[in-house]
Scaffold this motif. Structure first.
Motif, PDB file in Angstrom:
ATOM      1  N   ASP A  86      58.250 -48.898 -35.180  1.00 14.77           N
ATOM      2  CA  ASP A  86      57.977 -48.891 -33.738  1.00 14.77           C
ATOM      3  C   ASP A  86      59.285 -48.646 -32.991  1.00 14.77           C
ATOM      4  OD1 ASP A  86      57.206 -49.243 -31.145  1.00 14.77           O
ATOM      5  OD2 ASP A  86      56.401 -51.268 -31.400  1.00 14.77           O
ATOM      6  N   LEU A  87      59.408 -47.472 -32.402  1.00 16.06           N
ATOM      7  CA  LEU A  87      60.649 -47.086 -31.724  1.00 16.06           C
ATOM      8  C   LEU A  87      60.461 -46.956 -30.214  1.00 16.06           C
ATOM      9  CD1 LEU A  87      61.822 -44.511 -34.404  1.00 16.06           C
ATOM     10  CD2 LEU A  87      62.843 -46.745 -33.946  1.00 16.06           C
ATOM     11  N   ARG A  88      59.426 -47.612 -29.704  1.00 16.95           N
ATOM     12  CA  ARG A  88      59.260 -47.644 -28.252  1.00 16.95           C
ATOM     13  C   ARG A  88      60.417 -48.437 -27.641  1.00 16.95           C
ATOM     14  NH1 ARG A  88      53.196 -49.867 -28.115  1.00 16.95           N
ATOM     15  NH2 ARG A  88      54.136 -51.053 -29.826  1.00 16.95           N
ATOM     16  N   GLY A  89      60.866 -48.009 -26.496  1.00 14.60           N
ATOM     17  CA  GLY A  89      61.987 -48.686 -25.857  1.00 14.60           C
ATOM     18  C   GLY A  89      63.299 -47.944 -26.023  1.00 14.60           C
ATOM     19  N   TYR A  90      63.313 -46.922 -26.886  1.00 15.84           N
ATOM     20  CA  TYR A  90      64.506 -46.087 -27.036  1.00 15.84           C
ATOM     21  C   TYR A  90      64.320 -44.797 -26.240  1.00 15.84           C
ATOM     22  CZ  TYR A  90      65.863 -49.220 -30.799  1.00 15.84           C
ATOM     23  OH  TYR A  90      66.216 -50.331 -31.517  1.00 15.84           O
ATOM     24  N   ASP A  91      65.383 -44.346 -25.602  1.00 16.37           N
ATOM     25  CA  ASP A  91      65.307 -43.096 -24.835  1.00 16.37           C
ATOM     26  C   ASP A  91      65.059 -41.903 -25.749  1.00 16.37           C
ATOM     27  OD1 ASP A  91      65.899 -44.359 -22.353  1.00 16.37           O
ATOM     28  OD2 ASP A  91      68.016 -44.418 -22.923  1.00 16.37           O
ATOM     29  N   ALA A  92      65.663 -41.941 -26.934  1.00 14.54           N
ATOM     30  CA  ALA A  92      65.516 -40.835 -27.880  1.00 14.54           C
ATOM     31  C   ALA A  92      65.726 -41.360 -29.295  1.00 14.54           C
ATOM     32  CB  ALA A  92      66.515 -39.719 -27.576  1.00 14.54           C
ATOM     33  N   VAL A  93      65.220 -40.588 -30.258  1.00 13.43           N
ATOM     34  CA  VAL A  93      65.357 -40.937 -31.674  1.00 13.43           C
ATOM     35  C   VAL A  93      65.965 -39.744 -32.404  1.00 13.43           C
ATOM     36  CG1 VAL A  93      64.136 -41.558 -33.796  1.00 13.43           C
ATOM     37  CG2 VAL A  93      63.406 -42.532 -31.608  1.00 13.43           C
TER      38      VAL A  93
END
Length: 370
Positions: free
Chosen positions: A86-93
């Motif tokens: 779950d990488l919600r909350g990051y501007d970019a990956v």
């Protein structure tokens, strides 16, 4: 740039070009890193001080004889771990690696060193090797697993918003196998850590000893050059292949194989060599040739793959055409490194500096985020 970035990469338990890219990005953007395994004793020192999240408790056994049997399960587990991240909350990956590509954020940038070559262009070679080493049943099982993985890999490659290729060579593969355009951003080399020193007493080869690196060709070349020394640097996880190479080297007093060296030792090995010899089959990019040039040393390499984008033939080295055995022997016999300018080699390496890489990454992420 006040950017909250997540970096996803397969493993931080080895020292390779892909890991160098990941750590450069993580340091430049103060990013958090997500990986399957992190071993501080085996990773680059730059990993220390970063916020690194490991995605499970899987531990590979110390005895590497079990690796070929464990890897299919490890890869499957890794794919599921990155898919479930779950990488919600990051501007970019920022993703990297054959497993890291399965991670996805709101905005995703994938840095591709190559579509997994054992699934695509090198599949026949690896399949033949497995058949010879482990027998037809293992080869058949591997083919089944690769078939399924290739479909998953093609699906995963459709998900990133932008794919970066580490060379024009890889850009072509991305189009051929994924049907996607990619932008080329050459990987970073820390040029300033290498030092220039005149002369040289031996030829150097820095590459993981695996079938696609053509180590057998290197050995055949130096078998015909008993008066020239070769120092081979690199280790491989397959103990059977390692044992086979050691058997091939038996009786060759002019070849030394250093499986594990520190970064400081590697810098000294580059500084003390006559030239780097590079035989990899259609290399993706090739960090070692650039590191050699950063040390003021010429590169003698096969005229194929990403090395054609870094080595300037006749100025910073020589690109060798087939037949390779005959032509390498002819060139290396009595090779005179003084015919190449150390400063010219160094200047060429500076075109692949860490500063240029970071600047380009900031431009791309800024463009993606508007």
């Amino acid at each position: 740039m006040g950017l909250k970035l997540a970096v996803c990469h397969d493993l931080l338990s080895v020292k390779g070009g892909a890991e160098r890219v990941v750590l450069t990005v993580a340091r430049a953007f103060r990013a958090e890193v997500f990986t399957l395994l992190y071993d501080p004793s085996q990773a680059f020192e730059e990993a220390r001080g970063l916020k690194i999240h490991t995605l499970g408790e899987w531990k590979l056994p110390q005895d590497r004889r079990f690796y070929p049997w464990i890897y299919p399960f490890f890869h499957g587990w890794g794919i599921l771990k990155f898919l479930g991240l779950d990488l919600r909350g990051y501007d970019a990956v920022f993703t990297s690696g054959k497993l890291g590509i399965f991670a996805k954020g709101e905005v995703t940038l994938h840095y591709c060193h190559s579509p997994p070559r054992f699934l695509y262009d090198l599949r026949p070679i690896v399949s033949l090797y497995l058949g010879r080493r482990y027998g037809s049943p293992v080869r058949a099982l591997a083919e089944l697993w690769w078939g399924g993985w290739r479909k998953m890999d093609e699906w995963a490659a459709r998900r990133p918003d932008l794919i970066l290729a580490n060379s024009l060579e890889v850009k072509k593969r991305i189009w051929r196998y994924y049907g996607r355009e990619a932008e080329v951003v050459y990987p970073p080399v820390k040029v300033e850590k290498f030092r220039m020193k005149g002369g040289g007493e031996y030829f150097l080869a820095v590459q993981r000893p695996s079938p696609e690196k053509r180590i057998e060709l290197l050995l055949r070349i130096f078998k015909r050059l008993p008066g020239e020394r070769l120092v081979l640097v690199g280790s491989y996880i397959d103990p059977d292949y390692t044992a086979w190479l050691e058997e091939k080297m038996r009786g060759m007093g002019n070849v030394s194989w250093l499986k594990e060296v520190s970064e400081r030792e590697l810098v000294e090995l580059y500084a003390g060599c006559k030239a780097l010899v590079h035989t990899a089959r259609r290399e993706d990019f090739g960090m070692a040739p650039v590191e050699a040039m950063a040390s003021g040393k010429p590169v003698i390499a096969v005229n194929e793959g990403g090395v054609r984008e870094t080595v300037v033939h006749g100025k910073t080295g020589l690109l060798v055409d087939p037949p390779y055995l005959k032509n390498f022997v002819r060139i290396l016999r009595g090779f005179d490194p003084s015919l190449f300018s150390p400063r010219e080699c160094r200047r060429r390496a500076e075109e692949f500096s860490e500063e240029r890489f970071v600047r380009r990454m900031k431009e791309l992420l800024g463009r993606m985020l508007g």
